[in-house]
Design a protein around this motif. Structure first.
Motif, PDB file in Angstrom:
ATOM      1  N   ASN A 119       0.352  -2.036   1.003  1.00  0.00           N
ATOM      2  CA  ASN A 119      -0.822  -1.426   0.389  1.00  0.00           C
ATOM      3  C   ASN A 119      -1.604  -0.656   1.444  1.00  0.00           C
ATOM      4  O   ASN A 119      -1.664  -1.064   2.609  1.00  0.00           O
ATOM      5  CB  ASN A 119      -1.715  -2.504  -0.224  1.00  0.00           C
ATOM      6  CG  ASN A 119      -0.974  -3.325  -1.261  1.00  0.00           C
ATOM      7  OD1 ASN A 119      -0.262  -2.791  -2.100  1.00  0.00           O
ATOM      8  ND2 ASN A 119      -1.141  -4.639  -1.198  1.00  0.00           N
ATOM      9  N   ARG A 151      -4.357  12.965  -3.403  1.00  0.00           N
ATOM     10  CA  ARG A 151      -4.502  11.566  -3.798  1.00  0.00           C
ATOM     11  C   ARG A 151      -5.689  11.389  -4.742  1.00  0.00           C
ATOM     12  O   ARG A 151      -5.636  10.606  -5.693  1.00  0.00           O
ATOM     13  CB  ARG A 151      -4.686  10.668  -2.569  1.00  0.00           C
ATOM     14  CG  ARG A 151      -3.508  10.684  -1.618  1.00  0.00           C
ATOM     15  CD  ARG A 151      -3.714   9.703  -0.473  1.00  0.00           C
ATOM     16  NE  ARG A 151      -2.752   9.963   0.595  1.00  0.00           N
ATOM     17  CZ  ARG A 151      -3.041  10.614   1.709  1.00  0.00           C
ATOM     18  NH1 ARG A 151      -4.282  11.055   1.915  1.00  0.00           N
ATOM     19  NH2 ARG A 151      -2.119  10.823   2.623  1.00  0.00           N
ATOM     20  N   ARG A 211      -3.738   2.898  -2.350  1.00  0.00           N
ATOM     21  CA  ARG A 211      -2.341   3.002  -2.769  1.00  0.00           C
ATOM     22  C   ARG A 211      -1.791   1.591  -2.852  1.00  0.00           C
ATOM     23  O   ARG A 211      -1.691   0.890  -1.845  1.00  0.00           O
ATOM     24  CB  ARG A 211      -1.533   3.833  -1.770  1.00  0.00           C
ATOM     25  CG  ARG A 211      -0.114   4.152  -2.307  1.00  0.00           C
ATOM     26  CD  ARG A 211       0.683   4.952  -1.312  1.00  0.00           C
ATOM     27  NE  ARG A 211       1.118   4.093  -0.202  1.00  0.00           N
ATOM     28  CZ  ARG A 211       1.727   4.557   0.886  1.00  0.00           C
ATOM     29  NH1 ARG A 211       1.916   5.849   1.052  1.00  0.00           N
ATOM     30  NH2 ARG A 211       2.104   3.721   1.839  1.00  0.00           N
ATOM     31  N   GLY A 220       1.385  -0.375  -4.350  1.00  0.00           N
ATOM     32  CA  GLY A 220       2.687  -0.162  -4.951  1.00  0.00           C
ATOM     33  C   GLY A 220       2.905   1.317  -5.215  1.00  0.00           C
ATOM     34  O   GLY A 220       2.723   2.154  -4.333  1.00  0.00           O
ATOM     35  N   SER A 221       3.217   1.655  -6.454  1.00  0.00           N
ATOM     36  CA  SER A 221       3.410   3.056  -6.820  1.00  0.00           C
ATOM     37  C   SER A 221       2.137   3.696  -7.363  1.00  0.00           C
ATOM     38  O   SER A 221       2.131   4.874  -7.705  1.00  0.00           O
ATOM     39  CB  SER A 221       4.525   3.169  -7.869  1.00  0.00           C
ATOM     40  OG  SER A 221       4.168   2.455  -9.054  1.00  0.00           O
ATOM     41  N   GLN A 222       1.068   2.911  -7.433  1.00  0.00           N
ATOM     42  CA  GLN A 222      -0.177   3.388  -8.018  1.00  0.00           C
ATOM     43  C   GLN A 222      -1.110   3.980  -6.954  1.00  0.00           C
ATOM     44  O   GLN A 222      -1.245   3.431  -5.858  1.00  0.00           O
ATOM     45  CB  GLN A 222      -0.913   2.249  -8.738  1.00  0.00           C
ATOM     46  CG  GLN A 222      -0.131   1.629  -9.884  1.00  0.00           C
ATOM     47  CD  GLN A 222       0.084   2.606 -11.014  1.00  0.00           C
ATOM     48  OE1 GLN A 222      -0.832   3.315 -11.422  1.00  0.00           O
ATOM     49  NE2 GLN A 222       1.303   2.645 -11.515  1.00  0.00           N
ATOM     50  N   ILE A 223      -1.750   5.087  -7.294  1.00  0.00           N
ATOM     51  CA  ILE A 223      -2.812   5.663  -6.481  1.00  0.00           C
ATOM     52  C   ILE A 223      -4.108   5.485  -7.257  1.00  0.00           C
ATOM     53  O   ILE A 223      -4.273   6.051  -8.343  1.00  0.00           O
ATOM     54  CB  ILE A 223      -2.574   7.159  -6.183  1.00  0.00           C
ATOM     55  CG1 ILE A 223      -1.237   7.360  -5.487  1.00  0.00           C
ATOM     56  CG2 ILE A 223      -3.722   7.718  -5.345  1.00  0.00           C
ATOM     57  CD1 ILE A 223      -1.162   6.789  -4.098  1.00  0.00           C
TER      58      ILE A 223
END
Length: 221
Positions: free
Chosen positions: A2, A44, A54, A56-59
């Motif tokens: 992260n 971002r 950030r 995982g794959s999440q922003i």
């Protein structure tokens, strides 16, 4: 891993850092000079604000939304009450500190004394500083009134409301703008919350050109 794009003396970033640390979620801290409008950062978060997480794959952006996202993914230990009334009170107080306190105090003191210098925006406005110094007295008195009735700001358990308040006050404490002698109740509350392991990285922050007072990292004041 992260990654949190942040500014050390941002209360909004500190609130997210406290939430992550309380839940023992490891995160890499990346200091972001958001005012320079770096294209990578704007991709971002087109709003051009910190914090940005950030995960995982999440922003993720917007501190309140980030904290509630973390709460839903990692409900233990809980930082929001189980009942609707309790959640309302927590959210109300987060709004109080992130809106009213920020507008009347943080933006008048921290931004004038620190952000203007860091961003190269000129000299502090003495009128704003006087207004902020006056307004913080009202807010400390309001916190004292709440804590006279409750163990923590929103009730009997520590919540995100306490982290929101502590995030703002810790930034102001770094520049010696909190009169801890105004209320022993508020001082005891802050001593209790800054003694938590979640606060360690925040108390270790060092901002170039600005030294904190000796009591800043002292858990016993």
């Amino acid at each position: 891993m992260n990654r949190l794009f942040h500014v050390p003396l941002s209360p909004f970033c500190r609130k997210v850092r406290l939430s992550l640390a309380e839940k023992k979620i490891e995160v890499e801290l990346v200091e972001e000079r958001y005012w320079e409008n770096d294209p990578d950062f704007l991709r971002r978060n087109p709003a051009g604000k910190v914090p940005v997480l950030r995960m995982g794959s999440q922003i993720l952006s917007e501190s309140v939304a980030i904290c509630e996202y973390i709460e839903e993914l990692h409900p233990e230990p809980p930082l929001l009450p189980a009942d609707p009334e309790g959640r309302f009170e927590v959210r109300r107080l987060i709004g109080w500190f992130d809106d009213k306190f920020h507008r009347e105090v943080t933006s008048k003191l921290l931004y004038e004394r620190v952000n203007k210098k860091v961003m190269g925006l000129g000299y502090p406005d003495s009128t704003n500083i006087k207004q902020g110094a006056k307004a913080i007295k009202f807010h400390l008195d309001y916190m004292a009134w709440l804590l006279d009735q409750r163990r923590w700001l929103a009730g009997d358990a520590m919540t995100l409301a306490d982290f929101a308040a502590a995030a703002h006050l810790s930034c102001l404490d770094y520049i010696s703008d909190v009169d801890w002698n105004r209320s022993e109740t508020v001082k005891d509350w802050y001593a209790k919350i800054k003694s938590r392991p979640a606060f360690r990285s925040i108390l270790a922050d060092q901002i170039s050109g600005f030294l904190p007072p000796p009591h800043y990292a002292d858990l016993d004041f």
